[in-house]
Design an enzyme around this catalytic site. Structure first.
Site, short mmCIF file in Angstrom:
data_model
loop_
_atom_site.label_atom_id
_atom_site.label_comp_id
_atom_site.label_asym_id
_atom_site.label_seq_id
_atom_site.Cartn_x
_atom_site.Cartn_y
_atom_site.Cartn_z
N SER A 65 32.50 50.70 42.69
CA SER A 65 32.56 49.54 41.82
C SER A 65 33.70 49.68 40.84
O SER A 65 34.12 50.79 40.50
CB SER A 65 31.23 49.38 41.07
OG SER A 65 31.21 48.20 40.32
N ASP A 66 34.21 48.54 40.37
CA ASP A 66 35.24 48.53 39.35
C ASP A 66 35.08 47.27 38.51
O ASP A 66 34.69 46.22 39.03
CB ASP A 66 36.64 48.57 39.97
CG ASP A 66 37.70 48.89 38.95
OD1 ASP A 66 37.78 50.06 38.52
OD2 ASP A 66 38.44 47.97 38.54
N THR A 67 35.38 47.40 37.21
CA THR A 67 35.25 46.28 36.29
C THR A 67 36.54 46.11 35.49
O THR A 67 37.11 47.10 35.05
CB THR A 67 34.08 46.53 35.30
OG1 THR A 67 32.88 46.70 36.05
CG2 THR A 67 33.92 45.37 34.34
#
Length: 188
Positions: free
Chosen positions: A68-70
């Site tokens: 995941s990445d934000t």
């Protein structure tokens, strides 16, 4: 049941995934996060989530691997994690009184199978006073967070309104992750 691996050392993502009461292990992915400058925010987070999951999946192909990445974006300008007080001050001043978007990308891999998606949440900030900004910077909370704030901590007092998935702003859209794992056969 196959193993689930969270390809991250983020304490926030770990806490969120634990809310689903799933058994999992964490392995840091340590990938190069350099991306092409022309990519839109949603393309950046899906690309980086996929990179993170792939590097772990190559060594654990029999497991479900979640990357995941934000990012925080004001228009198409991506605001990273500030390194200095001045960078944090600049970001918080940019966000003050405006609505920005938080994009969280997710990649779940199991062998050749993959689920790739992102969530976009709009976050409106109150008009911040210089004193509020300085107080928040003094807390040191802005320094390991995209956009210089954490909605789940003291940064909550900066937020006027959100439209979308709160958990995606924290770092992982857990409802969509749960459904993706179910569709991929991890959950019965």
């Amino acid at each position: 049941m196959s193993n689930l691996i969270l390809a991250s050392q983020s304490p926030r993502r770990k806490d969120l995934l634990q809310q689903l009461q799933l058994s999992f292990t964490t392995i840091s992915s340590d990938v190069d996060e350099t991306v092409e400058p022309h990519l839109k925010p949603h393309e950046v987070v899906t690309e980086l989530a996929l990179r993170k999951a792939k590097v772990i999946s190559m060594k654990h192909s029999d497991s479900y691997v979640l990357g995941s990445d934000t990012v925080v974006a004001l228009g198409d300008a991506i605001l990273g994690k500030p390194q200095t007080d001045e960078e944090a001050r600049s970001m918080l001043n940019m966000l003050s009184g405006k609505t920005h978007s938080v994009y969280t990308g997710v990649a779940i891999l199991k062998g050749e199978e993959q689920s790739l998606f992102y969530e976009k949440t709009d976050v409106a900030f109150w008009e911040l006073t210089p004193a509020e900004i300085e107080e928040y910077i003094a807390s040191e909370e802005p320094f390991d967070k995209a956009g210089a704030y954490g909605i789940q901590g003291l940064g909550a007092k900066l937020v006027k309104e959100i439209k979308g998935d709160y958990y995606a702003v924290v770092g992982l859209p857990i409802s969509k992750v749960y459904r993706a794992l179910r569709e991929m056969g991890y959950l019965q």
